[in-house]
Design a protein around this motif. Structure first.
Motif, PDB file in Angstrom:
ATOM      1  N   THR A 169      42.271  10.188   7.340  1.00  0.00           N
ATOM      2  CA  THR A 169      41.053  10.947   7.066  1.00  0.00           C
ATOM      3  C   THR A 169      40.843  11.091   5.560  1.00  0.00           C
ATOM      4  OG1 THR A 169      41.430  12.211   9.110  1.00  0.00           O
ATOM      5  CG2 THR A 169      39.813  13.088   7.566  1.00  0.00           C
ATOM      6  N   GLU A 170      41.906  11.418   4.855  1.00  0.00           N
ATOM      7  CA  GLU A 170      41.796  11.615   3.404  1.00  0.00           C
ATOM      8  C   GLU A 170      41.490  10.305   2.683  1.00  0.00           C
ATOM      9  OE1 GLU A 170      44.275  13.628  -0.291  1.00  0.00           O
ATOM     10  OE2 GLU A 170      45.304  13.228   1.590  1.00  0.00           O
ATOM     11  N   ASP A 171      42.257   9.257   3.012  1.00  0.00           N
ATOM     12  CA  ASP A 171      42.173   8.003   2.253  1.00  0.00           C
ATOM     13  C   ASP A 171      40.971   7.146   2.642  1.00  0.00           C
ATOM     14  OD1 ASP A 171      44.477   8.806   1.029  1.00  0.00           O
ATOM     15  OD2 ASP A 171      45.791   7.411   2.089  1.00  0.00           O
ATOM     16  N   TRP A 172      40.605   7.168   3.909  1.00  0.00           N
ATOM     17  CA  TRP A 172      39.564   6.259   4.393  1.00  0.00           C
ATOM     18  C   TRP A 172      38.187   6.899   4.479  1.00  0.00           C
ATOM     19  CZ3 TRP A 172      42.277   3.892   9.334  1.00  0.00           C
ATOM     20  CH2 TRP A 172      43.409   3.158   8.923  1.00  0.00           C
ATOM     21  N   LEU A 173      38.142   8.213   4.568  1.00  0.00           N
ATOM     22  CA  LEU A 173      36.866   8.866   4.842  1.00  0.00           C
ATOM     23  C   LEU A 173      36.536   9.943   3.811  1.00  0.00           C
ATOM     24  CD1 LEU A 173      34.595   8.762   6.948  1.00  0.00           C
ATOM     25  CD2 LEU A 173      35.838  10.493   8.283  1.00  0.00           C
ATOM     26  N   TRP A 174      37.434  10.904   3.643  1.00  0.00           N
ATOM     27  CA  TRP A 174      37.103  12.090   2.857  1.00  0.00           C
ATOM     28  C   TRP A 174      36.926  11.776   1.377  1.00  0.00           C
ATOM     29  CZ3 TRP A 174      35.083  14.849   6.156  1.00  0.00           C
ATOM     30  CH2 TRP A 174      34.828  16.197   5.975  1.00  0.00           C
ATOM     31  N   LYS A 175      37.903  11.094   0.770  1.00  0.00           N
ATOM     32  CA  LYS A 175      37.775  10.747  -0.651  1.00  0.00           C
ATOM     33  C   LYS A 175      36.633   9.757  -0.888  1.00  0.00           C
ATOM     34  CE  LYS A 175      42.492  11.732  -2.240  1.00  0.00           C
ATOM     35  NZ  LYS A 175      43.773  11.146  -2.724  1.00  0.00           N
ATOM     36  N   PRO A 176      36.539   8.650  -0.106  1.00  0.00           N
ATOM     37  CA  PRO A 176      35.422   7.727  -0.321  1.00  0.00           C
ATOM     38  C   PRO A 176      34.047   8.372  -0.130  1.00  0.00           C
ATOM     39  CG  PRO A 176      37.138   6.680   0.997  1.00  0.00           C
ATOM     40  CD  PRO A 176      37.502   8.129   0.884  1.00  0.00           C
ATOM     41  N   MET A 177      33.987   9.392   0.731  1.00  0.00           N
ATOM     42  CA  MET A 177      32.727  10.081   1.008  1.00  0.00           C
ATOM     43  C   MET A 177      32.316  11.007  -0.129  1.00  0.00           C
ATOM     44  SD  MET A 177      32.161  12.540   4.312  1.00  0.00           S
ATOM     45  CE  MET A 177      32.927  13.969   3.519  1.00  0.00           C
ATOM     46  N   GLY A 178      33.261  11.321  -1.024  1.00  0.00           N
ATOM     47  CA  GLY A 178      32.961  12.211  -2.137  1.00  0.00           C
ATOM     48  C   GLY A 178      33.076  13.682  -1.795  1.00  0.00           C
ATOM     49  N   ALA A 179      33.935  14.020  -0.833  1.00  0.00           N
ATOM     50  CA  ALA A 179      34.103  15.419  -0.437  1.00  0.00           C
ATOM     51  C   ALA A 179      34.550  16.268  -1.624  1.00  0.00           C
ATOM     52  CB  ALA A 179      35.126  15.518   0.691  1.00  0.00           C
ATOM     53  N   GLU A 180      34.103  17.519  -1.643  1.00  0.00           N
ATOM     54  CA  GLU A 180      34.476  18.402  -2.757  1.00  0.00           C
ATOM     55  C   GLU A 180      35.670  19.285  -2.441  1.00  0.00           C
ATOM     56  OE1 GLU A 180      31.798  22.365  -2.702  1.00  0.00           O
ATOM     57  OE2 GLU A 180      30.622  20.548  -3.029  1.00  0.00           O
ATOM     58  N   SER A 181      36.058  19.390  -1.162  1.00  0.00           N
ATOM     59  CA  SER A 181      37.161  20.264  -0.759  1.00  0.00           C
ATOM     60  C   SER A 181      38.079  19.533   0.212  1.00  0.00           C
ATOM     61  CB  SER A 181      36.627  21.534  -0.082  1.00  0.00           C
ATOM     62  OG  SER A 181      35.743  22.230  -0.930  1.00  0.00           O
ATOM     63  N   GLN A 210      30.428   0.261   1.827  1.00  0.00           N
ATOM     64  CA  GLN A 210      30.470   0.427   3.278  1.00  0.00           C
ATOM     65  C   GLN A 210      31.792   1.102   3.649  1.00  0.00           C
ATOM     66  OE1 GLN A 210      27.743  -1.095   5.343  1.00  0.00           O
ATOM     67  NE2 GLN A 210      28.511   0.539   6.639  1.00  0.00           N
ATOM     68  N   ILE A 211      31.751   2.402   3.926  1.00  0.00           N
ATOM     69  CA  ILE A 211      32.954   3.161   4.235  1.00  0.00           C
ATOM     70  C   ILE A 211      33.328   3.013   5.715  1.00  0.00           C
ATOM     71  CG2 ILE A 211      33.932   5.494   4.329  1.00  0.00           C
ATOM     72  CD1 ILE A 211      32.120   6.143   1.894  1.00  0.00           C
ATOM     73  N   ILE A 212      32.339   3.114   6.579  1.00  0.00           N
ATOM     74  CA  ILE A 212      32.529   2.906   8.026  1.00  0.00           C
ATOM     75  C   ILE A 212      31.834   1.600   8.385  1.00  0.00           C
ATOM     76  CG2 ILE A 212      32.110   3.854  10.326  1.00  0.00           C
ATOM     77  CD1 ILE A 212      31.701   6.612   8.894  1.00  0.00           C
ATOM     78  N   PRO A 213      32.485   0.696   9.116  1.00  0.00           N
ATOM     79  CA  PRO A 213      31.821  -0.557   9.476  1.00  0.00           C
ATOM     80  C   PRO A 213      30.477  -0.307  10.159  1.00  0.00           C
ATOM     81  CG  PRO A 213      34.148  -0.685  10.003  1.00  0.00           C
ATOM     82  CD  PRO A 213      33.881   0.742   9.609  1.00  0.00           C
ATOM     83  N   ARG A 214      29.435  -0.913   9.635  1.00  0.00           N
ATOM     84  CA  ARG A 214      28.070  -0.621  10.097  1.00  0.00           C
ATOM     85  C   ARG A 214      27.878  -0.944  11.569  1.00  0.00           C
ATOM     86  NH1 ARG A 214      22.905  -2.988  10.429  1.00  0.00           N
ATOM     87  NH2 ARG A 214      21.224  -1.515   9.905  1.00  0.00           N
TER      88      ARG A 214
END
Length: 249
Positions: A177-189, A232-236
């Motif tokens: 979640t952290e490496d593939w989604l949260w950080k690439p998404m630009g989450a602030e927390s 492209q973070i999640i495969p379209r």
């Protein structure tokens, strides 16, 4: 017709809403909290966690860590091969179409399969006894319907998926979640997952926790077909398979 109007604060009070954030064109146009909640506090997702889990499955598939969505759960979790769930494909678990009987009643009584499953995962006497999960799943050997032919909402199917995901990747769902989604998404927390007491796996059916602003970022990411700033973070195609009504069986 008896139309009436209410303010946003009226809506919050009438619906006992803990937090509400509204975006328009990617900008925050309203952000409200009540019951002493603050913007830096995390809110439990409940079943929105299922979407996070599913998107991680799509990313793992895109990385080749899950070879095919038509692989069976037991290809990655052989201990449940005797179970009908173990013989269900990842695709059909994503669609909650295993065909296995599971009564999700929310009555928290012995006739509620969700309550029984919750006891397997969280009862104090099952602490650090992961074999309890395998044993429970292996009692589920029959189907009411052929897999892939019927949708029936069942939290257990996403929680099986989470464990398949960990076995396929050799990683904790938290790390993915952290490496593939949260950080690439630009989450602030930071986000957090609740863990099952039985096997310390993440509660992928309902145990995700994040701030309201980061839930909004996730919403934007999904609305933009999994793309952020050209990446492209999640495969379209996976995301469209999950969300486009035309693509559903």
């Amino acid at each position: 017709w008896g139309f009436s109007s209410k303010t946003l604060d009226d809506f919050m009070a009438d619906n006992k809403t803990t937090g509400l954030l509204i975006l328009k064109d990617g900008k925050v146009v309203a952000e409200r909290y009540q019951y002493d909640r603050q913007p830096d506090m995390r809110f439990r997702s409940f079943s929105t966690a299922k979407t996070v889990t599913a998107m991680l499955v799509g990313i793992a598939h895109g990385k080749g860590l899950i070879k095919s969505l038509d692989d069976k759960a037991s290809d990655y979790w052989p201990e449940i091969a005797a179970s009908a769930y173990g013989q269900t494909t990842i695709r059909n678990l994503l669609r909650m179409s295993s065909g296995v009987s599971f009564k999700e009643l929310y009555t928290w009584t012995p006739d509620d399969d969700l309550w029984l499953w919750g006891r397997v995962l969280y009862a104090p006497e099952n602490r650090r006894r992961p074999e309890q999960i395998d044993q429970y799943l292996n009692t589920k050997t029959s189907r009411e319907a052929e897999q892939g032919t019927r949708f029936r909402y069942a939290t257990i199917e996403t929680e099986i998926l989470g464990r398949v995901l960990s076995r396929a990747t050799g990683m904790m769902v938290t790390t993915m979640t952290e490496d593939w989604l949260w950080k690439p998404m630009g989450a602030e927390s930071e986000a957090r997952w609740l863990l099952a007491t039985t096997d310390s796996s993440e509660a992928t059916g309902g145990g995700f926790n994040a701030t309201l602003r980061d839930y909004a970022r996730l919403g934007i990411l999904l609305a933009n077909d999994g793309i952020r700033e050209g990446v492209q973070i999640i495969p379209r195609e996976f995301l469209l398979d999950a969300t486009d009504p035309v693509r559903q069986p």
